[in-house]
Scaffold this active site. Structure first.
Site, PDB file in Angstrom:
ATOM      1  N   LYS A 105      11.079 -49.129  59.799  1.00  0.00           N
ATOM      2  CA  LYS A 105      11.474 -47.771  59.851  1.00  0.00           C
ATOM      3  C   LYS A 105      12.917 -48.010  61.374  1.00  0.00           C
ATOM      4  CE  LYS A 105       7.478 -48.088  62.148  1.00  0.00           C
ATOM      5  NZ  LYS A 105       6.171 -48.115  61.759  1.00  0.00           N
ATOM      6  N   ILE A 136       2.409 -41.364  52.345  1.00  0.00           N
ATOM      7  CA  ILE A 136       2.783 -40.178  51.932  1.00  0.00           C
ATOM      8  C   ILE A 136       4.319 -40.324  51.222  1.00  0.00           C
ATOM      9  CG2 ILE A 136       3.401 -37.952  52.378  1.00  0.00           C
ATOM     10  CD1 ILE A 136       1.922 -37.768  54.928  1.00  0.00           C
ATOM     11  N   GLU A 190       1.967 -49.513  67.095  1.00  0.00           N
ATOM     12  CA  GLU A 190       3.122 -50.675  66.993  1.00  0.00           C
ATOM     13  C   GLU A 190       2.778 -51.894  67.716  1.00  0.00           C
ATOM     14  OE1 GLU A 190       6.015 -50.112  64.769  1.00  0.00           O
ATOM     15  OE2 GLU A 190       4.524 -48.680  64.278  1.00  0.00           O
ATOM     16  N   LYS A 205      11.701 -42.431  62.159  1.00  0.00           N
ATOM     17  CA  LYS A 205      11.105 -41.816  61.066  1.00  0.00           C
ATOM     18  C   LYS A 205      12.006 -40.309  60.907  1.00  0.00           C
ATOM     19  CE  LYS A 205       6.622 -44.099  61.365  1.00  0.00           C
ATOM     20  NZ  LYS A 205       5.241 -43.722  61.707  1.00  0.00           N
TER      21      LYS A 205
HETATM   22  N1  HSE Z   1       2.492 -47.187  64.507  1.00  0.00           N
HETATM   23  C1  HSE Z   1       2.628 -46.294  63.450  1.00  0.00           C
HETATM   24  C2  HSE Z   1       1.705 -45.104  63.580  1.00  0.00           C
HETATM   25  C3  HSE Z   1       2.451 -47.163  62.103  1.00  0.00           C
HETATM   26  O1  HSE Z   1       1.021 -45.152  64.381  1.00  0.00           O
HETATM   27  O2  HSE Z   1       2.051 -43.989  62.765  1.00  0.00           O
HETATM   28  C4  HSE Z   1       3.225 -46.473  60.936  1.00  0.00           C
HETATM   29  O3  HSE Z   1       4.441 -46.427  60.890  1.00  0.00           O
END
Ligand code: HSE
Length: 435
Positions: A105, A136, A190, A205
């Protein structure tokens, strides 16, 4: 027919999941794609580290450039993450005429404009379903399923780690740091968990979704980003008493003057479906003018769930391998030459209602001072709650009607300057998310 050969870069959480899903469901996937999909090569920088997938039939290397330069490989699946080496690899793969599938992303939100232009020039596709909301299929839903709509707004819980933390705090009264450690152990967080907590991951996102919703270039640096680290047990409980839940939302709205693009903790009515999306689950509400509000729900992180989106992208590309590049679905839903230069609105122009939590000294006249300041800034109070004295301080909780953010900024500055208000004010924006 010959199999389609793919190369996977990175065998971590999502990379291993992708190998597992492709292997486990290979027959179903071939029936859908019309061709067999072969994991021809895979690269991982640490081949000695045990993997969560069976690599015995895969030609492994620790040099990812070997994969992107292999003439046999048609699709490169980038699951390394970040904007360093991953960007070089994706760029080179496109230069080499390979299609790219990525869950990255940050890469798409920050460098997507130039990567899509390069991909278009080279006649290849960059697919990135897994970059937003894990498993999703929100990109596909907005880009194709809602293609007849004028999208008015979208709002999403798009970071599983943050949602997991807020849920555990509300349901079990758990400590922030303790829940975060669990999310890291489960592979949701992350590599740098501040990306989750401070809203950076959600901003990546949201940037991507807003571009697809409104047909605007990716503008990550204009996204307002506020994290959840200042949310306390106190606020979680007061919100519940007032019939609300605190969720970390990414919100994009098309206004007459521009686009709102913002990530911040938000009070939403507890009766909304999205208010009841808990744990690591993600959900996105998209409001189209024709269809009305639609809700997309599912696992937003995790190995197999994210792999589900990666594999769907691989299947899409395999199906379209023989399609004229001009006739493929555009990366950002709108034709590249039809993207609009709609401005992103500065945060101080955004209009919302607010939750305010003010700790005051227990002396006469405090409430009168506060309400006078709010009234001078044209801020109408919707509800007010005064709690019992806590060590000499009285928590006052107010819900306001909608007001432009710059007026609220001025009011908060003046209230915090009062001698009777010793602590910083907690302000949380509110959204009704009604149809
Ligand atoms: N670190 C991200 C989360 C992982 O917790 O949603 C998915 O992008």
């Amino acid at each position: 027919m010959q199999s389609v050969k793919i190369g996977i870069l990175g065998l971590g959480t999502v990379g291993s999941g992708t190998v597992n899903v492709l292997t486990r469901n290979s027959r179903e996937i071939s029936r859908r794609a019309g061709r067999d999909i072969e994991i021809y090569r895979a690269a991982d920088r640490d081949l000695d580290k045990p993997k969560s997938c069976d690599t015995s039939n895969i030609n492994l290397t620790d040099d990812a450039f070997e994969v992107i330069n292999d003439p046999e490989i048609q699709i490169v699946v980038e699951l390394i993450g970040g904007t360093g080496i991953a960007k070089d690899l994706v760029t080179q793969a496109i230069e080499n005429g390979k299609h790219v599938v990525t869950a990255n992303k940050a890469l798409i939100a920050m460098h997507g404009n130039e990567l899509f232009a390069l991909a278009q020039e080279k006649g290849v596709t960059i697919a990135f379903e897994a970059a937003v909301a894990g498993g999703i299929p929100i990109i596909k839903a907005m880009r194709e399923g809602l293609a007849g709509n004028r999208i008015e707004w979208l709002a999403g819980i798009i970071n599983g780690t943050g949602n997991f933390i807020l849920t555990e705090m509300r349901e079990k009264g758990r400590d922030f740091a303790d829940v975060l450690a669990e999310a890291q152990a489960l592979g949701y967080a992350e590599a740098d968990p501040t990306f989750d907590i401070e809203g950076i991951d959600a901003a990546h996102k949201l940037t991507i979704m807003a571009s697809i919703a409104f047909g605007i270039p990716l503008q990550y640096y204009k996204c307002y980003t506020e994290g959840i680290s200042k949310i306390s047990q106190e606020d979680v409980q007061y919100a519940a008493e007032l019939g609300y839940r605190i969720k970390h939302l990414g919100i994009a709205k098309k206004m007459d003057s521009g686009v709102e693009l913002r990530v911040h903790p938000t009070l939403i009515p507890e009766r909304r479906l999205i208010a009841n999306v808990n744990g690591v689950m993600n959900a996105v509400v998209v409001k189209g003018d024709a269809v009305g509000p639609t809700l997309y729900y599912g696992a937003g992180a995790g190995s197999d769930a994210t792999a589900s989106a990666v594999v769907a992208d691989i299947v899409d590309i395999v199906r379209a391998l023989t399609t004229d590049p001009e006739n493929r679905v555009p990366h950002l839903a709108f034709q590249p030459d039809a993207l609009k230069d709609t401005p992103i609105l500065p945060m101080n122009e955004v209009v919302t209602s607010y939750y305010l939590r003010i700790h005051t000294l227990d002396v006469p006249g405090v409430l009168a001072d506060i309400t006078r300041i709010l009234s001078d800034e044209g801020i109408n109070i919707e509800a007010i709650l005064q709690k019992e004295d806590h060590g000499g301080l009285v928590p006052i909780i107010m819900l306001t009607q909608a007001v432009v953010e710059k007026n609220m900024d001025r009011a908060i500055e003046q209230i915090e300057a009062l001698d009777t208000v010793p602590d910083a004010i907690m302000r949380i924006r509110m959204e009704s998310l009604g149809g």
